[in-house]
Design a protein around this motif. Structure first.
Motif, PDB file in Angstrom:
ATOM      1  N   CYS A  34     -33.236 -30.627 -16.573  1.00 12.44           N
ATOM      2  CA  CYS A  34     -33.379 -31.980 -16.034  1.00 12.44           C
ATOM      3  C   CYS A  34     -34.708 -32.532 -16.539  1.00 12.44           C
ATOM      4  O   CYS A  34     -35.748 -31.890 -16.389  1.00 12.44           O
ATOM      5  CB  CYS A  34     -33.354 -31.945 -14.500  1.00 12.44           C
ATOM      6  SG  CYS A  34     -33.824 -33.512 -13.743  1.00 12.44           S
ATOM      7  N   ARG A  36     -36.522 -34.921 -15.558  1.00 12.07           N
ATOM      8  CA  ARG A  36     -37.498 -35.379 -14.554  1.00 12.07           C
ATOM      9  C   ARG A  36     -38.266 -34.215 -13.936  1.00 12.07           C
ATOM     10  O   ARG A  36     -39.484 -34.196 -13.946  1.00 12.07           O
ATOM     11  CB  ARG A  36     -36.791 -36.164 -13.445  1.00 12.07           C
ATOM     12  CG  ARG A  36     -36.258 -37.506 -13.910  1.00 12.07           C
ATOM     13  CD  ARG A  36     -35.519 -38.194 -12.768  1.00 12.07           C
ATOM     14  NE  ARG A  36     -34.969 -39.477 -13.182  1.00 12.07           N
ATOM     15  CZ  ARG A  36     -33.805 -39.616 -13.796  1.00 12.07           C
ATOM     16  NH1 ARG A  36     -33.059 -38.567 -14.078  1.00 12.07           N
ATOM     17  NH2 ARG A  36     -33.369 -40.827 -14.144  1.00 12.07           N
ATOM     18  N   CYS A  37     -37.561 -33.231 -13.377  1.00 10.89           N
ATOM     19  CA  CYS A  37     -38.249 -32.165 -12.643  1.00 10.89           C
ATOM     20  C   CYS A  37     -38.412 -30.907 -13.483  1.00 10.89           C
ATOM     21  O   CYS A  37     -39.251 -30.065 -13.177  1.00 10.89           O
ATOM     22  CB  CYS A  37     -37.478 -31.827 -11.365  1.00 10.89           C
ATOM     23  SG  CYS A  37     -35.868 -31.079 -11.673  1.00 10.89           S
ATOM     24  N   VAL A  40     -34.188 -27.476 -13.128  1.00 13.23           N
ATOM     25  CA  VAL A  40     -32.793 -27.028 -13.156  1.00 13.23           C
ATOM     26  C   VAL A  40     -32.220 -27.292 -14.545  1.00 13.23           C
ATOM     27  O   VAL A  40     -32.693 -28.159 -15.268  1.00 13.23           O
ATOM     28  CB  VAL A  40     -31.948 -27.767 -12.080  1.00 13.23           C
ATOM     29  CG1 VAL A  40     -32.472 -27.452 -10.692  1.00 13.23           C
ATOM     30  CG2 VAL A  40     -31.935 -29.265 -12.314  1.00 13.23           C
ATOM     31  N   HIS A  55     -28.752 -33.897  -6.509  1.00 10.10           N
ATOM     32  CA  HIS A  55     -30.014 -33.402  -7.059  1.00 10.10           C
ATOM     33  C   HIS A  55     -31.146 -34.418  -6.894  1.00 10.10           C
ATOM     34  O   HIS A  55     -32.322 -34.046  -6.926  1.00 10.10           O
ATOM     35  CB  HIS A  55     -29.814 -33.039  -8.534  1.00 10.10           C
ATOM     36  CG  HIS A  55     -31.046 -32.551  -9.218  1.00 10.10           C
ATOM     37  ND1 HIS A  55     -31.754 -31.458  -8.756  1.00 10.10           N
ATOM     38  CD2 HIS A  55     -31.735 -33.016 -10.295  1.00 10.10           C
ATOM     39  CE1 HIS A  55     -32.811 -31.275  -9.543  1.00 10.10           C
ATOM     40  NE2 HIS A  55     -32.822 -32.211 -10.469  1.00 10.10           N
ATOM     41  N   CYS A  59     -35.034 -33.396  -6.699  1.00  7.71           N
ATOM     42  CA  CYS A  59     -35.637 -33.690  -8.006  1.00  7.71           C
ATOM     43  C   CYS A  59     -36.907 -34.502  -7.828  1.00  7.71           C
ATOM     44  O   CYS A  59     -37.937 -34.206  -8.425  1.00  7.71           O
ATOM     45  CB  CYS A  59     -34.636 -34.448  -8.875  1.00  7.71           C
ATOM     46  SG  CYS A  59     -35.269 -34.834 -10.522  1.00  7.71           S
TER      47      CYS A  59
HETATM   48 ZN   LIG Z   1     -34.393 -32.876 -11.627  1.00 12.11          ZN
END
Ligand SMILES: [Zn+2]
Ligand SMILES: [Zn+2]
Length: 226
Positions: A34, A36-37, A40, A55, A59
């Motif tokens: 992912c 953004r974070c 995952v 999420h 997130c």
């Molecule tokens: Zn994320």
């Protein structure tokens, strides 16, 4: 931001798709994290899109924590190690949740609460491999209300909503649901969601080795031995 300041969630540690749980094959193209974070990973764009409604909240929380921690590499390394440690013991933690809530016989207890486990770094942790650096020092079950109070200033309501949604979603897919653990190590708190497969498989797992009310003592032993 360097790689060490990205906290890896379970899906990254275990190299499974955060949505469909497909395992990353060593030879295949790596699953994408992912953006953004970075916590995952997904096997496909489809899984990422399907996962987003659930999420979204975790997130945002992780991305915020990552940004804050990028300014403090020592703390970031500590959190990264803690996350890796509990990722390596996910089987024992799942078993503890199953036994503590008696989920093999009472599957709906999953909605009643959260398993709280406190751990600490061993004083001689430097001598040990990552898997043996922490030891559980306490554990108990929390009701949803107690969880809300505990997480109040960390976005407790949003977290409880995301637990409820994750449970509904997994049940629609035929799973028992998602066990939620609150893991605390010193000043770090991490929320860990573990997917529980069918009610029958959970019953079988509990009956094979029922820790019952002594789940905490058994968990302590398990993280030293597994
Ligand atoms: Zn994320
Ligand atoms: Zn997938």
């Amino acid at each position: 931001m360097s790689e060490s300041t990205h906290f890896k969630g379970h899906s990254r540690v275990l190299k499974v798709c955060h949505w469909c749980a497909k395992k990353q094959e060593p030879e295949a193209k790596p699953f994408q994290a992912c953006s953004r974070c970075k916590e995952v990973i997904y096997c496909s764009k489809e899984c990422q899109v399907a996962s987003w409604p659930l999420h979204k909240t975790p997130c945002k929380l992780s991305a915020g924590a990552n940004a804050a921690m990028s300014k403090n590499p020592v703390a970031a390394q500590g959190i990264a190690n803690f996350k890796k440690w509990h990722g390596l013991h996910v089987g024992a933690l799942r078993h503890a949740a199953i036994c503590a809530f008696n989920l093999g016989h009472n599957p709906t207890a999953l909605e009643d609460g959260v398993l709280f486990v406190e751990v600490k770094l061993k004083s001689d942790h430097k001598d040990f491999h990552l898997k043996r650096k922490y030891e559980p020092t306490g554990g108990f079950t929390l009701t949803m209300k107690e969880t809300h109070e505990m997480l109040g200033n960390m976005g407790g309501a949003a977290i409880l909503d995301s637990i409820k949604e994750a449970n509904l979603h997994m049940r629609r897919k035929g799973a028992l649901g998602v066990a939620t653990l609150l893991l605390k190590a010193h000043d770090m708190v991490d929320i860990v969601k573990i997917i529980l497969a069918s009610p029958a498989s959970v019953r079988q797992e509990q009956e094979a080795d029922n820790w019952g009310q002594f789940w905490f003592e058994n968990l302590r032993l398990a993280v030293e031995l597994d």
